[in-house]
Structure formats: structure tokens, C-alpha cells
Design a protein around this motif. Structure first.
Motif, PDB file in Angstrom:
ATOM      1  N   ARG A  48     109.131  -7.962 -37.920  1.00 47.63           N
ATOM      2  CA  ARG A  48     109.426  -6.744 -38.683  1.00 47.63           C
ATOM      3  C   ARG A  48     108.874  -5.501 -37.997  1.00 47.63           C
ATOM      4  O   ARG A  48     109.496  -4.460 -37.965  1.00 47.63           O
ATOM      5  CB  ARG A  48     108.841  -6.884 -40.092  1.00 47.63           C
ATOM      6  CG  ARG A  48     109.149  -5.720 -41.013  1.00 47.63           C
ATOM      7  CD  ARG A  48     108.780  -6.055 -42.440  1.00 47.63           C
ATOM      8  NE  ARG A  48     107.369  -6.424 -42.565  1.00 47.63           N
ATOM      9  CZ  ARG A  48     106.805  -6.814 -43.706  1.00 47.63           C
ATOM     10  NH1 ARG A  48     107.554  -6.895 -44.795  1.00 47.63           N
ATOM     11  NH2 ARG A  48     105.534  -7.120 -43.760  1.00 47.63           N
ATOM     12  N   SER A  49     107.675  -5.595 -37.451  1.00 50.99           N
ATOM     13  CA  SER A  49     107.037  -4.475 -36.755  1.00 50.99           C
ATOM     14  C   SER A  49     106.601  -4.959 -35.389  1.00 50.99           C
ATOM     15  O   SER A  49     106.151  -6.095 -35.231  1.00 50.99           O
ATOM     16  CB  SER A  49     105.813  -3.981 -37.544  1.00 50.99           C
ATOM     17  OG  SER A  49     104.988  -3.152 -36.737  1.00 50.99           O
ATOM     18  N   GLN A  50     106.711  -4.101 -34.378  1.00 50.32           N
ATOM     19  CA  GLN A  50     106.327  -4.496 -33.023  1.00 50.32           C
ATOM     20  C   GLN A  50     104.830  -4.408 -32.790  1.00 50.32           C
ATOM     21  O   GLN A  50     104.323  -4.886 -31.776  1.00 50.32           O
ATOM     22  CB  GLN A  50     107.049  -3.610 -32.004  1.00 50.32           C
ATOM     23  CG  GLN A  50     108.549  -3.815 -31.963  1.00 50.32           C
ATOM     24  CD  GLN A  50     108.921  -5.276 -31.723  1.00 50.32           C
ATOM     25  OE1 GLN A  50     108.457  -5.888 -30.770  1.00 50.32           O
ATOM     26  NE2 GLN A  50     109.750  -5.833 -32.607  1.00 50.32           N
ATOM     27  N   THR A  51     104.085  -3.822 -33.731  1.00 49.45           N
ATOM     28  CA  THR A  51     102.640  -3.645 -33.513  1.00 49.45           C
ATOM     29  C   THR A  51     101.758  -4.317 -34.554  1.00 49.45           C
ATOM     30  O   THR A  51     100.608  -4.634 -34.261  1.00 49.45           O
ATOM     31  CB  THR A  51     102.290  -2.135 -33.489  1.00 49.45           C
ATOM     32  OG1 THR A  51     102.718  -1.542 -34.726  1.00 49.45           O
ATOM     33  CG2 THR A  51     102.967  -1.456 -32.311  1.00 49.45           C
ATOM     34  N   GLU A  52     102.282  -4.546 -35.746  1.00 49.61           N
ATOM     35  CA  GLU A  52     101.450  -5.098 -36.816  1.00 49.61           C
ATOM     36  C   GLU A  52     102.097  -6.335 -37.421  1.00 49.61           C
ATOM     37  O   GLU A  52     103.318  -6.438 -37.535  1.00 49.61           O
ATOM     38  CB  GLU A  52     101.219  -4.060 -37.922  1.00 49.61           C
ATOM     39  CG  GLU A  52     100.303  -2.927 -37.539  1.00 49.61           C
ATOM     40  CD  GLU A  52      99.955  -2.050 -38.738  1.00 49.61           C
ATOM     41  OE1 GLU A  52     100.580  -2.237 -39.814  1.00 49.61           O
ATOM     42  OE2 GLU A  52      99.070  -1.187 -38.608  1.00 49.61           O
ATOM     43  N   LEU A  53     101.228  -7.275 -37.827  1.00 53.11           N
ATOM     44  CA  LEU A  53     101.661  -8.459 -38.561  1.00 53.11           C
ATOM     45  C   LEU A  53     100.911  -8.527 -39.877  1.00 53.11           C
ATOM     46  O   LEU A  53      99.780  -8.023 -39.997  1.00 53.11           O
ATOM     47  CB  LEU A  53     101.382  -9.727 -37.752  1.00 53.11           C
ATOM     48  CG  LEU A  53     102.219  -9.948 -36.489  1.00 53.11           C
ATOM     49  CD1 LEU A  53     101.693 -11.162 -35.719  1.00 53.11           C
ATOM     50  CD2 LEU A  53     103.693 -10.124 -36.830  1.00 53.11           C
ATOM     51  N   HIS A  54     101.537  -9.160 -40.852  1.00 53.74           N
ATOM     52  CA  HIS A  54     100.918  -9.342 -42.166  1.00 53.74           C
ATOM     53  C   HIS A  54     101.144 -10.780 -42.618  1.00 53.74           C
ATOM     54  O   HIS A  54     102.111 -11.430 -42.198  1.00 53.74           O
ATOM     55  CB  HIS A  54     101.514  -8.373 -43.189  1.00 53.74           C
ATOM     56  CG  HIS A  54     101.341  -6.937 -42.819  1.00 53.74           C
ATOM     57  ND1 HIS A  54     100.206  -6.219 -43.117  1.00 53.74           N
ATOM     58  CD2 HIS A  54     102.169  -6.094 -42.141  1.00 53.74           C
ATOM     59  CE1 HIS A  54     100.331  -4.986 -42.656  1.00 53.74           C
ATOM     60  NE2 HIS A  54     101.511  -4.883 -42.058  1.00 53.74           N
ATOM     61  N   THR A  55     100.266 -11.274 -43.472  1.00 54.37           N
ATOM     62  CA  THR A  55     100.401 -12.631 -43.999  1.00 54.37           C
ATOM     63  C   THR A  55     101.769 -12.802 -44.656  1.00 54.37           C
ATOM     64  O   THR A  55     102.187 -11.970 -45.458  1.00 54.37           O
ATOM     65  CB  THR A  55      99.299 -12.927 -45.028  1.00 54.37           C
ATOM     66  OG1 THR A  55      98.027 -12.778 -44.397  1.00 54.37           O
ATOM     67  CG2 THR A  55      99.423 -14.338 -45.584  1.00 54.37           C
ATOM     68  N   GLY A  56     102.470 -13.855 -44.275  1.00 52.45           N
ATOM     69  CA  GLY A  56     103.795 -14.120 -44.817  1.00 52.45           C
ATOM     70  C   GLY A  56     104.932 -13.601 -43.975  1.00 52.45           C
ATOM     71  O   GLY A  56     106.097 -13.940 -44.227  1.00 52.45           O
ATOM     72  N   ASP A  57     104.646 -12.779 -42.948  1.00 49.49           N
ATOM     73  CA  ASP A  57     105.708 -12.258 -42.090  1.00 49.49           C
ATOM     74  C   ASP A  57     106.379 -13.395 -41.312  1.00 49.49           C
ATOM     75  O   ASP A  57     105.712 -14.322 -40.833  1.00 49.49           O
ATOM     76  CB  ASP A  57     105.138 -11.268 -41.067  1.00 49.49           C
ATOM     77  CG  ASP A  57     104.940  -9.875 -41.646  1.00 49.49           C
ATOM     78  OD1 ASP A  57     105.264  -9.679 -42.835  1.00 49.49           O
ATOM     79  OD2 ASP A  57     104.440  -8.997 -40.911  1.00 49.49           O
ATOM     80  N   ALA A  58     107.707 -13.276 -41.157  1.00 47.09           N
ATOM     81  CA  ALA A  58     108.424 -14.161 -40.246  1.00 47.09           C
ATOM     82  C   ALA A  58     108.212 -13.666 -38.826  1.00 47.09           C
ATOM     83  O   ALA A  58     108.201 -12.460 -38.571  1.00 47.09           O
ATOM     84  CB  ALA A  58     109.906 -14.184 -40.589  1.00 47.09           C
ATOM     85  N   LEU A  59     108.055 -14.594 -37.888  1.00 47.96           N
ATOM     86  CA  LEU A  59     107.827 -14.243 -36.488  1.00 47.96           C
ATOM     87  C   LEU A  59     108.591 -15.256 -35.628  1.00 47.96           C
ATOM     88  O   LEU A  59     108.091 -16.349 -35.348  1.00 47.96           O
ATOM     89  CB  LEU A  59     106.333 -14.264 -36.166  1.00 47.96           C
ATOM     90  CG  LEU A  59     105.912 -13.935 -34.736  1.00 47.96           C
ATOM     91  CD1 LEU A  59     106.389 -12.534 -34.345  1.00 47.96           C
ATOM     92  CD2 LEU A  59     104.403 -14.032 -34.589  1.00 47.96           C
ATOM     93  N   ASP A  60     109.836 -14.897 -35.260  1.00 51.15           N
ATOM     94  CA  ASP A  60     110.713 -15.839 -34.569  1.00 51.15           C
ATOM     95  C   ASP A  60     110.814 -17.127 -35.399  1.00 51.15           C
ATOM     96  O   ASP A  60     111.197 -17.070 -36.553  1.00 51.15           O
ATOM     97  CB  ASP A  60     110.229 -16.088 -33.150  1.00 51.15           C
ATOM     98  CG  ASP A  60     110.328 -14.817 -32.291  1.00 51.15           C
ATOM     99  OD1 ASP A  60     111.178 -13.978 -32.603  1.00 51.15           O
ATOM    100  OD2 ASP A  60     109.548 -14.667 -31.338  1.00 51.15           O
TER     101      ASP A  60
END
Length: 505
Positions: free
Chosen positions: A396-408
Motif C-alpha cells: 500500500r505504501s512504499q515507505t511504511e508498513l502496518h500490522t495486517g497490510d498485504a505485502l506481495d
């Protein structure tokens, strides 16, 4: 009786499977607890160790029992010699006689013993015969004894349960001896502990054996397939082979599971007999626990750590019911619990921890996975072909991740910003997989440590074959990933120090 009136409880076998789980329940019930161990070092990592008295002694040496038994009101006898070299029947008989004499001399009020269910008549295996012998010696000691006789105990770490677990998970088809058709009455570890705690307070004139078992009577083959269903596996075809002797069966178990042969041999010899309760007199003294005794399938779910507020646990860090009898303990044997495959990497880098973290948090999506992009892309295409999510989800964001985010084809399960990123695999794999990356500042303040860990819980034989099939690629892909992440962090830190914008390319 108030907690201040409860007697001092001495637990022998406190470093074993049942004893290690009984001690905290006795403490919770209000007992002062003393444990008898040959080496206090075995308790160094046990969470309840600070809350008990520790006595050093050996049941084979009567002189060491005098001080340990002093002031004891209730004695729990939870040791056995199975797995030790020599004839354990004779060893167990002598240890029981030593304990009986020491308990009578010290004025112990009650002995509680955990033995095994066995047929009322006929020949017994050496294991069951030794269990019966110990109970007979303690009952004849002059100290009132409750000898509980249990069958297969269901809980992670129990030898019998681990045998069921490993056989069922490894073998898609099971050639087995005729004892797979014998009847067994398994009991959940939580119910065993319930009976043990309450047995300390039965009337003083009670001095006898009691059969205890769960609500289900099953054949051994049914136990295996019940486990398969709860573990998300297909039911296993089981062929009963009349030519497979107990000795041959134990060699087979030793070959396909991590259970030591010294334990497999006596246990399998005992499985030649039906092991079901012949009476339920215990209910006259100890009522069933709230909610009743635990059915077999539910006890398996608990042992697998799949019950917490009705939800399946997803994190390998907390994939157990916290505080439950099924939780693992440091004293459990190495072969107990889930089969877990690990691939760990550590790198020392001159990059500061925050620069390293920026690369970690920026992983995936357009930045890629820092190692053999074609291999990662191929894995994504393969996942798509079998109905998985593939790599196209990006981030979703190129710089930040959050719990629950999809990542590939991963999902962010845990993020401790600045230090830890744990990803749970959502690609199609025969098991459960995680990837963990951690940034830790060096103690001297110069540079940092990069720790990378891949964790895989295989499901069945297919999961194990999958892991070993991709293992040759791990050395290339995961090594390259660790090297490139740290190199990128160092480059970004240098660029930032020179006034250029930091980048995680």
C-alpha cells in the motif's frame, strides 16, 4: 479447607511431562510446593521455579530422601524409569519401595500416584507391569494412596500423543500391526491434572486404584484419523498387518518419527492390550470438572494450540493456548511439539540500526526482495497457477508498513517499528510459513545486527518434502537476501552522510 491449611506438597518427577504441568496448578490451588530433583539445573528455565522449594535427591538413594520428605503432607509420585538403560521394572520397584519407606517414616498423610490403565487379568507388557507394581507397593506402604490409572494422555509433549502426531503427519498411508484395532480410552492432560490436584484432598481412609479416562473409547486407528482431521490432514488409510511384531513396529516408529527407540519399544508393547477404564468410582470422590471431561477431538485441538477464544492461532510465536496445560515447557523433550524447520541468517553491518530498518520496512513491492528477482517472480507465478495470491498485490505504501497490510504474497503479522518485521505467508504451501527480519543496534553504538529467520510448520509428508525440495535454493536466495539488505543499508547510510538522499534501491 483454606489455602493456609493446605499441606506441603512434594512433587517427584517435576521435570517430566505431567509433573512440570502439575506444579503450577498446585501453586494456584494454594499449596506450598517442594520439588525433588536430581539436578536443580534442570529447573533453570522453568517459569514456576522461583515459586517452589527445591530439594536435591535421588529415589534410588534412600539417604537423600530424609530431608526432602520432612514436613510433607501429600506426596506426588510421578516418576518412571522407562527409557533408562537396564530392566526398568526392577528399577521402578526399588524406587517405589524407597519412597514408601521414606513416606511412612516421615509421617506423610497422602500419596498420589499416576499409573497406567491395563487389563484386569492376563499377561501385561513390562511397561504396564512396572506401573502396576509401583501402585501395589505404594498402596501397601501404610500411607493412604490414591493410584490413578490413565491411558493415553493427550497433550503436546506426551510421548503417546507425540507418537500419534508424528506417525499421522509423516505417513499418508500406514501399514500397522493389529493393535491399531485395539480399544483405547484417551484422556486430556487438563483432566489428568484436575484429578491429580483433587486427589490430594480425598478422605483419609481411601487407599486404592482408580481408573480415569476421557469420554471417548476409540481404536488406535481412530485416534490417528481424529488427529488428522484436527490437524487439517486427510484421513489416513490404515492396513492391519498380522506379521508386524511389537519389536518390528518399534523399529518402524523409530525410523519415521523422532521418538527415541527406548521409549517406543515399551509403549508399543503396551498397545497390544485394550486400555479402557473398568470402573468410574473416582466420580464418587471427585466430581467431573466444569463442562465435563474433554472429548478426544477437543483435546487434540488444545494440544495443537488451535483454541483461543474460538479462533485458530496464526502466529508461530503464540500458537498455543497461553497458560493452558497444553503449553510447551522448557523441560519437554526436543522431539515434542510441532515439527519446525528454520533457516536463520545473521549479518553484522556498519549501517546504523535506523538505516537498516528503513530497508527492512521498504521490502517488497517495487523494491523487491533483494535476491534473485526472477526466482521470486517465478514463485509468484507458480502461486497464481494453483489459485494463490501471487506477487501482484504489491504494497500500500512504499515507505511504511502496518500490522495486517498485504505485502506481495505475505501479510504483516507483527511490526515493532525500528526493530522487528514478521510476515506470514499467504502463498499456497503445504504448511504454515513466516519470514522474520530484525534490526538491532550494536552494543558499542557503531553499526547494527541484521537477523533473518524463515520458519516453516510442515503439514504432513508433503510439507516435509516441500521443505527439503526448496532447501538447496535457501542457501542462495536467503543468503543473497541478507547480504543485499545489509549492503543497501550501508549504501543508504553513506549517501545520507554525504548529503545525498537515502534510497533503498
Amino acid at each position: 479447607m483454606t489455602s493456609s491449611e493446605l499441606p506441603l506438597a512434594l512433587v517427584t518427577g517435576a521435570t517430566g511431562y505431567v509433573g512440570g504441568r502439575l506444579v503450577p496448578r498446585l501453586i494456584e490451588a494454594g499449596y506450598r510446593v517442594r520439588v525433588l530433583v536430581r539436578s536443580p539445573l534442570k529447573l533453570r528455565d522453568v517459569p514456576w521455579a522461583p515459586d517452589v522449594e527445591v530439594a536435591t535427591g535421588d529415589l534410588d538413594d534412600p539417604a537423600t530422601l530424609v530431608d526432602a520428605f520432612d514436613g510433607v503432607g501429600v506426596l506426588y509420585y510421578l516418576v518412571h524409569s522407562m527409557g533408562r538403560p537396564g530392566h526398568f521394572r526392577e528399577q521402578e520397584g526399588q524406587a517405589a519401595r524407597n519412597v514408601a519407606a521414606a513416606a511412612a517414616s516421615a509421617g506423610v498423610d497422602r500419596i498420589v500416584y499416576l499409573g497406567g490403565l491395563h487389563p484386569a487379568e492376563g499377561r501385561l507388557s513390562e511397561h504396564l507391569e512396572s506401573r502396576k507394581l509401583v501402585g501395589d507397593i505404594l498402596i501397601a506402604s501404610g500411607v493412604p494412596t490414591v493410584a490413578l490409572q490413565a491411558g493415553v494422555i493427550i497433550g503436546s509433549g506426551s510421548t503417546s500423543f507425540e507418537m500419534v502426531r508424528h506417525l499421522t503427519e509423516v505417513l499418508p498411508y500406514m501399514p500397522a500391526p493389529r493393535w491399531v484395532r485395539n480399544k483405547i480410552q484417551p484422556i486430556a492432560i487438563r483432566d489428568v491434572l484436575y484429578y491429580l490436584v483433587h486427589a490430594a484432598s480425598v478422605p483419609a481412609d481411601v487407599n486404592r486404584t482408580f481408573d480415569i479416562g476421557g469420554p471417548d473409547v476409540l481404536r488406535y486407528g481412530q485416534m490417528m484419523n481424529g488427529y488428522a482431521l484436527e490437524a487439517g490432514l486427510k484421513q489416513r488409510p490404515i492396513a492391519s498387518l498380522p506379521v508386524m511384531t511389537p519389536w518390528l513396529a518399534s523399529q518402524w516408529v523409530n525410523l519415521v518419527t523422532p521418538i527415541p527407540r527406548s521409549l517406543a519399544v515399551p509403549i508399543i508393547a503396551s498397545l497390544q492390550f485394550d486400555c479402557v477404564a473398568h470402573e468410574d468410582d473416582i466420580r464418587e470422590l471427585i466430581p467431573d470438572p466444569d463442562g465435563g471431561l474433554t472429548p478426544y477431538r477437543r483435546s487434540v485441538r488444545l494440544a495443537l494450540g488451535r483454541m483461543k477464544s474460538g479462533q485458530v492461532e496464526t502466529s508461530w510465536q503464540n500458537a498455543v493456548v497461553q497458560g493452558a496445560a497444553s503449553d510447551p515447557l522448557p523441560s519437554d523433550p526436543e522431539w515434542a511439539g510441532h515439527t519446525v524447520f528454520l533457516d536463520t541468517k545473521r549479518r553484522v553491518t556498519t549501517a546504523p540500526s535506523d538505516a537498516l530498518w528503513s530497508v527492512i520496512e521498504g521490502i517488497g513491492g517495487e523494491n523487491g526482495w533483494y535476491s534473485f528477482p526472477v526466482a521470486w517472480a517465478a514463485r509468484g507465478w507458480m502461486d497464481k497457477l494453483v489459485g494463490g495470491v501471487g506477487l501482484r498485490r504489491g504494497r500500500r505504501s512504499q515507505t511504511e508498513l502496518h500490522t495486517g497490510d498485504a505485502l506481495d504474497f505475505w501479510r504483516v503479522e507483527t511490526i515493532e517499528r525500528g526493530s522487528l518485521l514478521r510476515l506470514r505467508a499467504e502463498m499456497k504451501v503445504p504448511g504454515l510459513a513466516w519470514l522474520e527480519m530484525r534490526s538491532t543496534p550494536a552494543a558499542n553504538g557503531e553499526g547494527s545486527f541484521y537477523d533473518q529467520r524463515a520458519v516453516f510448520f510442515p503439514r504432513g509428508l508433503g510439507g516435509r518434502l516441500y521443505w527439503f525440495a526448496i532447501l538447496p535454493f535457501h542457501g542462495v536466495i536467503f543468503n543473497g537476501m541478507a547480504n543485499r539488505i545489509t549492503a543497501t543499508a550501508e549504501k543508504a547510510a553513506q549517501a545520507q552522510g554525504n548529503g545525498a538522499p537515502a534510497t533503498a534501491k
